[in-house]
Design a protein around this motif. Structure first.
Motif, short mmCIF file in Angstrom:
data_model
loop_
_atom_site.label_atom_id
_atom_site.label_comp_id
_atom_site.label_asym_id
_atom_site.label_seq_id
_atom_site.Cartn_x
_atom_site.Cartn_y
_atom_site.Cartn_z
N UNK A 151 0.84 -1.20 0.00
CA UNK A 151 0.00 0.00 0.00
C UNK A 151 0.87 1.25 0.00
N UNK A 152 1.90 1.22 0.83
CA UNK A 152 2.83 2.36 0.90
C UNK A 152 3.51 2.56 -0.45
N UNK A 153 3.92 1.47 -1.09
CA UNK A 153 4.57 1.57 -2.39
C UNK A 153 3.63 2.15 -3.44
N UNK A 154 2.36 1.72 -3.39
CA UNK A 154 1.37 2.26 -4.33
C UNK A 154 1.20 3.77 -4.13
N UNK A 155 1.16 4.17 -2.86
CA UNK A 155 1.02 5.60 -2.56
C UNK A 155 2.21 6.38 -3.11
N UNK A 156 3.40 5.85 -2.88
CA UNK A 156 4.61 6.55 -3.30
C UNK A 156 4.69 6.64 -4.82
N UNK A 157 4.24 5.57 -5.49
CA UNK A 157 4.31 5.54 -6.95
C UNK A 157 3.29 6.49 -7.59
N UNK A 158 2.09 6.55 -7.03
CA UNK A 158 1.00 7.30 -7.65
C UNK A 158 0.98 8.78 -7.28
N UNK A 159 1.62 9.14 -6.17
CA UNK A 159 1.52 10.52 -5.68
C UNK A 159 2.77 11.33 -6.00
N UNK A 160 2.56 12.61 -6.12
CA UNK A 160 3.70 13.52 -6.18
C UNK A 160 4.43 13.46 -4.84
N UNK A 161 5.75 13.64 -4.83
CA UNK A 161 6.51 13.55 -3.58
C UNK A 161 5.96 14.41 -2.44
N UNK A 162 5.49 15.60 -2.78
CA UNK A 162 4.96 16.50 -1.73
C UNK A 162 3.71 15.90 -1.10
N UNK A 163 2.81 15.36 -1.94
CA UNK A 163 1.59 14.75 -1.42
C UNK A 163 1.89 13.50 -0.61
N UNK A 164 2.84 12.72 -1.08
CA UNK A 164 3.22 11.49 -0.36
C UNK A 164 3.75 11.84 1.04
N UNK A 165 4.56 12.87 1.13
CA UNK A 165 5.10 13.28 2.42
C UNK A 165 4.00 13.75 3.37
N UNK A 166 2.93 14.28 2.82
CA UNK A 166 1.83 14.74 3.66
C UNK A 166 1.19 13.60 4.45
N UNK A 167 1.23 12.41 3.87
CA UNK A 167 0.65 11.25 4.55
C UNK A 167 1.34 10.95 5.87
#
Length: 225
Positions: free
Chosen positions: A83-99
């Motif tokens: 799930x984390x990998x999917x998030x990292x792959x699909x999101x822009x780095x800034x959005x991923x860091x927000x999680x």
């Protein structure tokens, strides 16, 4: 009265302690089986996972049942990492860091995560983002599950591991034989203390594990109401 009881008067008391501790261990394991299945059900229902439910095997040993839970927890860890990998792959780095930013509002994190799962799954439930955020932004995987897996492995490798979980129906002498094997009866106290140490650590880690799962499942229930 057995000769060992005449030589070591505390043995009957130690025997009863061993029986009680063994039952406490089995009760704790049973609760962990149920909690693991509950979490697997949430992951399967909302995040597209296919984690098999597990059950205690009454004809198996403590170690074999520990291995069943460890395998299920390892699969949960694998799925959450995916799930984390999917998030990292699909999101822009800034959005991923927000999680992972504790200062970010949780509702915004949930919206971000839900968007990803709508893409990954084609159609995601309204609770998908919330479950994902709860698992990723807490210490559930990194601390709680890892600690419990470690303790289960220790219990399985200890003198407790070879005991059948149905041993209680076989009587006191069989319990003692299973626990002690070739160990002399005057070492009952050592066996009791070993049980107590493992059980105390296992109970504490199990409670944290169950609390973490309750946090996730209670939020899911609230969302569905």
């Amino acid at each position: 009265m057995a000769l060992s009881d005449l030589l070591y008067p505390d043995n009957p008391k130690r025997r009863q302690e061993l029986i009680q501790l063994h039952q406490e261990l089995l009760n704790c394991m049973s609760i962990n089986f149920c909690a693991t299945n509950e979490l697997a059900g949430v992951l399967n229902a909302h995040l597209g996972c296919t984690i098999n439910h597990i059950q205690m095997r009454e004809s198996s040993t403590v170690k074999e049942n520990c291995d069943v839970i460890i395998q299920a927890m390892s699969e949960i860890q694998h799925q959450v990492q995916k799930i984390d990998s999917d998030m990292k792959e699909k999101l822009e780095p800034v959005l991923y860091q927000k999680l992972y930013d504790i200062k970010e509002p949780e509702l915004e994190k949930i919206a971000i995560a839900h968007k990803v799962f709508s893409i990954v799954l084609g159609e995601a439930t309204s609770t998908a983002g919330m479950v994902a955020v709860k698992l990723l932004s807490s210490n559930f995987i990194t601390l709680t599950v890892s600690k419990l897996v470690s303790l289960l492995a220790q219990i399985g490798a200890s003198v407790l591991g070879g005991i059948s979980i149905t041993i209680l129906g076989l009587g006191i002498e069989m319990i003692l034989h299973a626990i002690l094997g070739a160990v002399e009866r005057n070492q009952l106290l050592t066996a009791v203390r070993s049980y107590e140490k493992h059980l105390a650590e296992f109970k504490a880690a199990s409670e944290k594990y169950q609390r973490a799962i309750r946090e996730v499942t209670s939020l899911v229930r609230q969302q569905l109401q």
